[in-house]
Enzyme design. Sequence first.
Site, PDB file in Angstrom:
ATOM      1  N   TYR A   1     -41.861 -33.905  38.442  1.00  0.00           N
ATOM      2  CA  TYR A   1     -43.209 -33.644  38.935  1.00  0.00           C
ATOM      3  C   TYR A   1     -43.641 -34.691  39.958  1.00  0.00           C
ATOM      4  O   TYR A   1     -43.407 -35.890  39.775  1.00  0.00           O
ATOM      5  CB  TYR A   1     -44.201 -33.612  37.778  1.00  0.00           C
TER       6      TYR A   1
ATOM      7  N   LEU B   1     -53.319 -19.251  33.965  1.00  0.00           N
ATOM      8  CA  LEU B   1     -54.249 -18.560  34.865  1.00  0.00           C
ATOM      9  C   LEU B   1     -53.513 -18.080  36.119  1.00  0.00           C
ATOM     10  O   LEU B   1     -54.117 -17.932  37.181  1.00  0.00           O
ATOM     11  CB  LEU B   1     -55.413 -19.477  35.250  1.00  0.00           C
TER      12      LEU B   1
ATOM     13  N   PHE C   1     -57.825 -15.607  40.238  1.00  0.00           N
ATOM     14  CA  PHE C   1     -59.189 -15.652  40.747  1.00  0.00           C
ATOM     15  C   PHE C   1     -59.335 -15.124  42.168  1.00  0.00           C
ATOM     16  O   PHE C   1     -60.453 -14.884  42.628  1.00  0.00           O
ATOM     17  CB  PHE C   1     -59.717 -17.095  40.710  1.00  0.00           C
TER      18      PHE C   1
END
Length: 298
Positions: free
Chosen positions: A53, A212, A218
């Site tokens: 990461y 999500l 979204f």
Amino acid sequence: MERIQLTEDLSFSRIIHGLWRLNEWEMTKEERLELIEACLALGITTFDHADIYGDYTNERLFGEALALKPELRDRMEIVTKTGIKMKGDHFSDQSLSFYDTTKEHIIKQVNRSLQELGVEYVDTLLIHRPDPLMDPNEIAEAFVELKDAGKVRTFGLSNHTPAQQSLIQSRLPFMLVTNQLELSVSELKHFEDGSVDLCHENEMPLMAWSPLAGGRLFKDEQYAPLREKLAEIAETIGAEEIDEVAYAWLLKHPARIMPIVGSGKIERIESAVRSTKVSLTREQWFEILKASRGRDVD
């Protein structure tokens, strides 16, 4: 917050904080510490890392913050992953990125993670991705050696199929404790391919990454009908945001799914925590499934 028991002496917070984008949040180490403390105050005690990461920098960034208040280590569980060798500065002699689940690489990277994080052990180590060249005996040898050395308490997988999970488990003298999968209201594959079922059969709690859909839920036009249904149900049950309903959809599943919240914004983390108080009916759960699939059940 509810806790999920993985072993007799290890439990995770139901909501997990993910550090995939830590290097992008442009925080000082003091601000990173504030975020860690805010998570702990909300009951989020489990933090998810991987050696790669932030182009191999995020474990160090977290470790720098933790070093400001090292006593916090006793209040948290640290998960990290290894098994990917990314082309770049860290492995500058490589011509491409590839998987490496050899015993040598696993042990080398765990030692590096411990140094970067500034800790003596991690609570759970995951193999990050399935490796077509993996030798399950070699993985088992690495796991046993790391456990015996007190460097890793428990082990699991990430993104592995049921067959791959069973193969690795067959070589181990102890149980794997989790499989981290992409699970969300818009990513249903692992609910249908046996991955969730096998973990449920083995009483192995699941970690859900990208719960999500990486934020696409979204904004992408393809998810408009699903957003509308989430908004409708949010209004019905009094939820503040549609993401609370999306998290609650995962939390309702009996396989004990633990969503990973990969945000540096405290308001988004608070929204995830509120989802643990949201209760969906079975009918509402299937309404969301229908909106995701675009069809009723058969």
